[in-house]
Design an enzyme around this catalytic site. Sequence first.
Site, PDB file in Angstrom:
ATOM      1  N   TYR A 153       0.861  -1.188   0.000  1.00 56.42           N
ATOM      2  CA  TYR A 153       0.000   0.000   0.000  1.00 56.42           C
ATOM      3  C   TYR A 153       0.890   1.229   0.000  1.00 56.42           C
ATOM      4  O   TYR A 153       1.880   1.296   0.727  1.00 56.42           O
ATOM      5  CB  TYR A 153      -0.900   0.012   1.236  1.00 56.42           C
ATOM      6  CG  TYR A 153      -1.787   1.239   1.341  1.00 56.42           C
ATOM      7  CD1 TYR A 153      -2.829   1.447   0.429  1.00 56.42           C
ATOM      8  CD2 TYR A 153      -1.587   2.183   2.342  1.00 56.42           C
ATOM      9  CE1 TYR A 153      -3.642   2.572   0.528  1.00 56.42           C
ATOM     10  CE2 TYR A 153      -2.409   3.304   2.446  1.00 56.42           C
ATOM     11  CZ  TYR A 153      -3.422   3.499   1.538  1.00 56.42           C
ATOM     12  OH  TYR A 153      -4.233   4.610   1.633  1.00 56.42           O
ATOM     13  N   ASP A 248       9.216   2.710   0.087  1.00 55.46           N
ATOM     14  CA  ASP A 248       8.145   3.373   0.824  1.00 55.46           C
ATOM     15  C   ASP A 248       8.282   2.952   2.286  1.00 55.46           C
ATOM     16  O   ASP A 248       7.861   1.871   2.676  1.00 55.46           O
ATOM     17  CB  ASP A 248       6.778   2.987   0.259  1.00 55.46           C
ATOM     18  CG  ASP A 248       5.641   3.708   0.973  1.00 55.46           C
ATOM     19  OD1 ASP A 248       5.901   4.353   2.014  1.00 55.46           O
ATOM     20  OD2 ASP A 248       4.494   3.619   0.496  1.00 55.46           O
ATOM     21  N   LYS A 276       3.942   8.707   9.174  1.00 53.76           N
ATOM     22  CA  LYS A 276       3.684   8.060  10.469  1.00 53.76           C
ATOM     23  C   LYS A 276       4.685   8.492  11.565  1.00 53.76           C
ATOM     24  O   LYS A 276       4.543   9.597  12.067  1.00 53.76           O
ATOM     25  CB  LYS A 276       3.582   6.555  10.274  1.00 53.76           C
ATOM     26  CG  LYS A 276       2.418   6.260   9.291  1.00 53.76           C
ATOM     27  CD  LYS A 276       1.911   4.851   9.209  1.00 53.76           C
ATOM     28  CE  LYS A 276       0.630   4.829   8.384  1.00 53.76           C
ATOM     29  NZ  LYS A 276       0.702   4.138   7.116  1.00 53.76           N
TER      30      LYS A 276
HETATM   31  C1  LIG Z   1       0.146   4.676   5.743  1.00 52.02           C
HETATM   32  C2  LIG Z   1       0.931   4.458   4.497  1.00 52.02           C
HETATM   33  C3  LIG Z   1       0.872   5.331   3.405  1.00 52.02           C
HETATM   34  C4  LIG Z   1      -0.103   6.464   3.335  1.00 52.02           C
HETATM   35  O1  LIG Z   1       0.137   7.411   4.327  1.00 52.02           O
HETATM   36  P1  LIG Z   1      -1.079   8.415   4.729  1.00 52.02           P
HETATM   37  O2  LIG Z   1      -0.433   9.319   5.735  1.00 52.02           O
HETATM   38  O3  LIG Z   1      -2.147   7.546   5.289  1.00 52.02           O
HETATM   39  O4  LIG Z   1      -1.480   9.116   3.493  1.00 52.02           O
HETATM   40  C5  LIG Z   1       1.716   5.110   2.340  1.00 52.02           C
HETATM   41  N1  LIG Z   1       2.582   4.084   2.342  1.00 52.02           N
HETATM   42  C6  LIG Z   1       2.666   3.210   3.369  1.00 52.02           C
HETATM   43  C7  LIG Z   1       3.662   2.112   3.313  1.00 52.02           C
HETATM   44  C8  LIG Z   1       1.838   3.364   4.468  1.00 52.02           C
HETATM   45  O5  LIG Z   1       1.900   2.470   5.460  1.00 52.02           O
END
Ligand SMILES: *Cc1c(COP(=O)(O)O)cnc(C)c1O
Length: 439
Positions: A153, A248, A276
């Site tokens: 994701y 990511d 995060k």
């Molecule tokens: C949470 C997440 C996102 C998206 O971040 P948001 O702050 O929710 O837009 C993108 N990549 C990864 C791996 C994530 O865990």
Amino acid sequence: MAMTQHCSPLHQDRSVGLFERAKQVLPGGVSSPVRAFGAVGGSPPVITSASGARVTDVDGNEFLDFVGSWGPLILGHAHPEVTAAVAAAVSRGTTYGAPTPSEVELAERLTAIYPGLEKVRFTSSGTEAVMSAIRLARGVTNRDLIVKFAGCYHGHADHLLVSAGSGLVTFGQPSSAGVPAAFAEKTLVLDLDDEEAFDTLIDERGEEIAAVLIEPIPANNGLLVQHAEFLAKLKLRTAGVGALLIFDEVINGFRVARGGAAELFGITPDLATFGKVIGGGLPVGAFGGRAEYMDQLAPLGPVYQAGTLSGNPVAMTAGLSTLEILEREDAWTKLEQLGQALEERISPILEAAPFPARLVRVGSIFWMSLQEGEAPRRADAIEPGAAEIYQRIFHGLLLRGITIAPSAYEVGFLSLAHTAADLDLLAVALSETLNEFTD
Ligand SMILES: *Cc1c(COP(=O)(O)O)cnc(C)c1O
């Protein structure tokens, strides 16, 4: 759902009432879909306060929390030092739309810690960070195609809401309504842990690919731990064809190790995205990498990227304070120890469960794999039947005052606020819950 209850049902009158009101004015009653409990049923507790490892709902129920707001709260809720720093920052003004010291300090700290990170740009979410990193990779390489992996994701930007089409190496298809097929076609989707498919794609189309994007430790669709060799292969082959490798690290970064998954695997990506943890519970994302790439961003270069609230002093202060505490507390060592303590308590209980189950864990991120055999390494290896068992575990724990993610595909998080006694509580609640399965 038939379930024997050995403990009293939750008093949820106020939560249920508020959630009914919420549904009148918020689609599904929520601001982000998984919170609606669609995958587990029932009405979500409506939370009004939180401290350390615990959250409290409007009915006064207190829950030991392993959701951690889905990853940011590595120190637990409302860490006194972070909240004090944020309060002080708020009193000096919440946003200036101008350069400010805390963004410089946070950028210095991130670049000092994360492998190969020379410059960063701040955003207000992980989604924006990934979306911007992709644009930068396309701008730098002058190529359009990107590669992602099924089960990873990367936020909800159009070209990333894409799933695999049919066939071995195919153009992606939109995985959400509202995403034009023409956008999805620029995204190629492969399976994780499949070196052969990746080699084939690079052999055939490598020169057209701007970037290969991966969560180095995929943690948004179960916890699909990858072999280091697979990530090393991505690094080697992207370099060979002039495509950029983007890690990511929005979940992994500054959590699984000081320098994120890059440090853990000893692999330095060309660009990385964060979110995060680096926001300490406030809305922050960032992306970065080598200066030669990052200097292609406006105002220095031709790749446009901006944000009204990007780098605001309140969010920057929360992130800075969080990272300072992590360093001072040697958090990554402590979280690994806590993770081991979790494993020691939970693994034997899962092994004795009346269904196949095992704990999968990397540092402070954990997941229950509810199927026979090895823990899965790719999305299509997860058996969908697990969701039903998970639903019962979820509600058994909730009744006993413990919240885990309301979906079988979401991971759990430990924080520095969790204690060995908290893990004992989880172990007891889990055994009681599993005992009900044989009733
Ligand atoms: C949470 C997440 C996102 C998206 O971040 P948001 O702050 O929710 O837009 C993108 N990549 C990864 C791996 C994530 O865990």
